[in-house]
Design a protein around this motif. Structure first.
Motif, PDB file in Angstrom:
ATOM      1  N   ALA A 148       0.959  -1.358   0.261  1.00 20.90           N
ATOM      2  CA  ALA A 148       0.067   0.111   0.090  1.00 20.90           C
ATOM      3  C   ALA A 148       0.938   1.261  -0.116  1.00 20.90           C
ATOM      4  O   ALA A 148       0.558   2.300  -0.723  1.00 20.90           O
ATOM      5  CB  ALA A 148      -0.973  -0.126   1.165  1.00 20.90           C
ATOM      6  N   LEU A 149       1.986   1.111   0.845  1.00 19.14           N
ATOM      7  CA  LEU A 149       2.990   2.311   0.664  1.00 19.14           C
ATOM      8  C   LEU A 149       3.461   2.788  -0.665  1.00 19.14           C
ATOM      9  O   LEU A 149       3.412   3.611  -1.113  1.00 19.14           O
ATOM     10  CB  LEU A 149       3.971   2.301   1.766  1.00 19.14           C
ATOM     11  CG  LEU A 149       3.460   2.088   3.395  1.00 19.14           C
ATOM     12  CD1 LEU A 149       4.648   1.959   4.325  1.00 19.14           C
ATOM     13  CD2 LEU A 149       3.364   3.718   3.526  1.00 19.14           C
ATOM     14  N   VAL A 150       3.885   1.565  -1.211  1.00 22.35           N
ATOM     15  CA  VAL A 150       4.365   1.676  -2.514  1.00 22.35           C
ATOM     16  C   VAL A 150       3.248   2.160  -3.475  1.00 22.35           C
ATOM     17  O   VAL A 150       3.781   3.128  -4.352  1.00 22.35           O
ATOM     18  CB  VAL A 150       5.079   0.174  -3.155  1.00 22.35           C
ATOM     19  CG1 VAL A 150       5.101   0.189  -4.559  1.00 22.35           C
ATOM     20  CG2 VAL A 150       6.100  -0.097  -2.254  1.00 22.35           C
ATOM     21  N   GLN A 151       2.353   1.720  -3.568  1.00 15.89           N
ATOM     22  CA  GLN A 151       1.181   1.868  -4.234  1.00 15.89           C
ATOM     23  C   GLN A 151       0.865   3.591  -4.099  1.00 15.89           C
ATOM     24  O   GLN A 151       0.546   4.305  -4.997  1.00 15.89           O
ATOM     25  CB  GLN A 151      -0.031   1.322  -4.097  1.00 15.89           C
ATOM     26  CG  GLN A 151      -1.123   1.215  -5.251  1.00 15.89           C
ATOM     27  CD  GLN A 151      -2.076   2.345  -5.467  1.00 15.89           C
ATOM     28  OE1 GLN A 151      -2.401   2.853  -4.399  1.00 15.89           O
ATOM     29  NE2 GLN A 151      -2.748   2.641  -6.537  1.00 15.89           N
ATOM     30  N   GLN A 152       0.604   3.801  -2.948  1.00 17.28           N
ATOM     31  CA  GLN A 152       0.261   5.561  -2.435  1.00 17.28           C
ATOM     32  C   GLN A 152       1.246   6.374  -2.763  1.00 17.28           C
ATOM     33  O   GLN A 152       0.925   7.597  -3.001  1.00 17.28           O
ATOM     34  CB  GLN A 152      -0.236   5.537  -1.031  1.00 17.28           C
ATOM     35  CG  GLN A 152      -1.516   4.695  -0.834  1.00 17.28           C
ATOM     36  CD  GLN A 152      -2.805   5.323  -1.756  1.00 17.28           C
ATOM     37  OE1 GLN A 152      -3.217   6.424  -1.856  1.00 17.28           O
ATOM     38  NE2 GLN A 152      -3.347   4.456  -2.622  1.00 17.28           N
ATOM     39  N   THR A 153       2.697   6.030  -2.458  1.00 21.86           N
ATOM     40  CA  THR A 153       3.525   7.094  -2.616  1.00 21.86           C
ATOM     41  C   THR A 153       4.217   6.871  -4.066  1.00 21.86           C
ATOM     42  O   THR A 153       5.121   7.745  -4.397  1.00 21.86           O
ATOM     43  CB  THR A 153       4.849   6.724  -1.623  1.00 21.86           C
ATOM     44  OG1 THR A 153       5.339   5.464  -2.009  1.00 21.86           O
ATOM     45  CG2 THR A 153       4.380   6.774  -0.362  1.00 21.86           C
ATOM     46  N   ARG A 154       3.607   5.737  -5.080  1.00 17.16           N
ATOM     47  CA  ARG A 154       3.912   5.923  -6.460  1.00 17.16           C
ATOM     48  C   ARG A 154       5.239   5.541  -6.675  1.00 17.16           C
ATOM     49  O   ARG A 154       5.903   6.247  -7.567  1.00 17.16           O
ATOM     50  CB  ARG A 154       3.455   7.229  -6.990  1.00 17.16           C
ATOM     51  CG  ARG A 154       1.978   7.300  -6.940  1.00 17.16           C
ATOM     52  CD  ARG A 154       1.317   8.532  -7.711  1.00 17.16           C
ATOM     53  NE  ARG A 154      -0.040   8.641  -7.767  1.00 17.16           N
ATOM     54  CZ  ARG A 154      -0.921   8.454  -8.609  1.00 17.16           C
ATOM     55  NH1 ARG A 154      -0.367   8.290  -9.801  1.00 17.16           N
ATOM     56  NH2 ARG A 154      -2.126   8.441  -8.505  1.00 17.16           N
ATOM     57  N   VAL A 155       6.049   4.745  -5.724  1.00 14.98           N
ATOM     58  CA  VAL A 155       7.272   4.311  -5.951  1.00 14.98           C
ATOM     59  C   VAL A 155       7.238   3.677  -7.405  1.00 14.98           C
ATOM     60  O   VAL A 155       6.574   2.555  -7.657  1.00 14.98           O
ATOM     61  CB  VAL A 155       7.854   3.318  -5.061  1.00 14.98           C
ATOM     62  CG1 VAL A 155       9.105   2.494  -5.301  1.00 14.98           C
ATOM     63  CG2 VAL A 155       7.871   4.179  -3.622  1.00 14.98           C
ATOM     64  N   THR A 156       8.221   3.852  -8.114  1.00 14.76           N
ATOM     65  CA  THR A 156       8.323   3.385  -9.843  1.00 14.76           C
ATOM     66  C   THR A 156       9.818   2.743  -9.932  1.00 14.76           C
ATOM     67  O   THR A 156      10.676   3.668  -9.922  1.00 14.76           O
ATOM     68  CB  THR A 156       7.844   3.995 -10.704  1.00 14.76           C
ATOM     69  OG1 THR A 156       6.542   4.654 -10.478  1.00 14.76           O
ATOM     70  CG2 THR A 156       7.792   3.721 -12.255  1.00 14.76           C
ATOM     71  N   ILE A 157       9.592   1.729 -10.844  1.00  9.89           N
ATOM     72  CA  ILE A 157      11.100   1.111 -11.166  1.00  9.89           C
ATOM     73  C   ILE A 157      11.149   1.787 -12.486  1.00  9.89           C
ATOM     74  O   ILE A 157      12.302   2.114 -12.937  1.00  9.89           O
ATOM     75  CB  ILE A 157      11.081  -0.202 -11.157  1.00  9.89           C
ATOM     76  CG1 ILE A 157      11.213  -0.873  -9.708  1.00  9.89           C
ATOM     77  CG2 ILE A 157      12.244  -1.013 -12.028  1.00  9.89           C
ATOM     78  CD1 ILE A 157      10.896  -2.273  -9.624  1.00  9.89           C
ATOM     79  N   HIS A 158      10.215   1.559 -13.240  1.00 11.18           N
ATOM     80  CA  HIS A 158      10.305   2.101 -14.794  1.00 11.18           C
ATOM     81  C   HIS A 158       8.814   2.543 -15.103  1.00 11.18           C
ATOM     82  O   HIS A 158       7.768   2.007 -14.746  1.00 11.18           O
ATOM     83  CB  HIS A 158      10.616   0.672 -15.890  1.00 11.18           C
ATOM     84  CG  HIS A 158      10.813   1.395 -17.168  1.00 11.18           C
ATOM     85  ND1 HIS A 158       9.617   1.747 -17.918  1.00 11.18           N
ATOM     86  CD2 HIS A 158      11.844   1.757 -17.853  1.00 11.18           C
ATOM     87  CE1 HIS A 158      10.339   1.925 -19.027  1.00 11.18           C
ATOM     88  NE2 HIS A 158      11.751   1.991 -19.134  1.00 11.18           N
ATOM     89  N   PRO A 159       8.922   3.825 -15.649  1.00 10.41           N
ATOM     90  CA  PRO A 159       7.443   4.439 -15.732  1.00 10.41           C
ATOM     91  C   PRO A 159       6.412   3.705 -16.792  1.00 10.41           C
ATOM     92  O   PRO A 159       5.242   3.767 -16.732  1.00 10.41           O
ATOM     93  CB  PRO A 159       7.546   5.770 -16.206  1.00 10.41           C
ATOM     94  CG  PRO A 159       8.940   5.762 -16.953  1.00 10.41           C
ATOM     95  CD  PRO A 159       9.793   4.623 -16.238  1.00 10.41           C
TER      96      PRO A 159
END
Length: 197
Positions: free
Chosen positions: A147-158
């Motif tokens: 959820a933290l990854v999803q909500q903070t929009r952590v991205t490996i490749h756009p």
């Protein structure tokens, strides 16, 4: 003949379709494996699978169909209901009330944070009442990370592995931990109830 009208629009987010479908497939496998052991949690996995498949189509084709998103969030709500109702008999009424509130709220709202909040409440209650606490709390920890990854929009490749794709991959691990919780408790219960020779 105008060829521009015959053009097929490119899929804007194919990886979301892949990762959501992988999540749906994993949930479906867990549902099949639990069907005879723990029907309520198996149904939770069935609706999680449905949410994964519908969500994959929604994201994969550019988030252009709000009806698909609505079906996705409603499916997650049903998965949450069966997970909570199947955790303990005392929680069945709570699960039913929570489902009605959730479905009513989500009929007029779309933000994923409400899905996270509803499912989070279910996981916390399951962590308190379920006998296989280590697996449930492990799933909670992994779900929080997702959820933290999803909500903070952590991205490996756009374009090929964005925050939604990472979230889906993390959620497969969280689902596996819930599957282990249900399987371990169900198997130990069957062993206890088996007639002694």
């Amino acid at each position: 003949m105008h060829t521009e009208h015959a053009k097929i629009l490119p899929m804007p987010d194919p990886m979301a379709l892949v990762t959501d479908s992988a999540l749906g497939l994993a949930a479906l496998i867990f549902a099949v494996r639990l069907w005879r052991l723990h029907r309520m949690w198996a149904l939770a996995f069935v609706f999680t699978a449905l949410a994964g498949f519908i969500g994959g189509v929604y994201h994969g084709y550019g988030d252009r169909t709000p009806e698909l998103w609505k079906a996705t969030v409603m499916s997650v709500g049903l998965a949450s209901f069966f997970l909570l109702a199947g955790t303990h008999r005392r929680l069945a009424a709570v699960a039913a009330v929570k489902l009605v509130v959730y479905l009513t709220w989500m009929a007029a709202h779309d933000d994923f944070i409400y899905v996270v909040a509803d499912y989070g409440i279910t996981l916390i209650l399951a962590g308190i009442f379920h006998p296989a606490k280590k697996w449930v709390w492990g799933s909670i920890a992994v779900s929080v990370l997702g959820a933290l990854v999803q909500q903070t929009r952590v991205t490996i490749h756009p374009h090929w592995f964005d925050y939604n794709d990472i979230y889906h991959a993390i959620q497969i691990v969280a689902l596996w931990m819930l599957y282990r919780a249900a399987r371990d408790v169900s198997v130990s219960w069957v062993a206890r109830e088996a007639p002694r020779r």
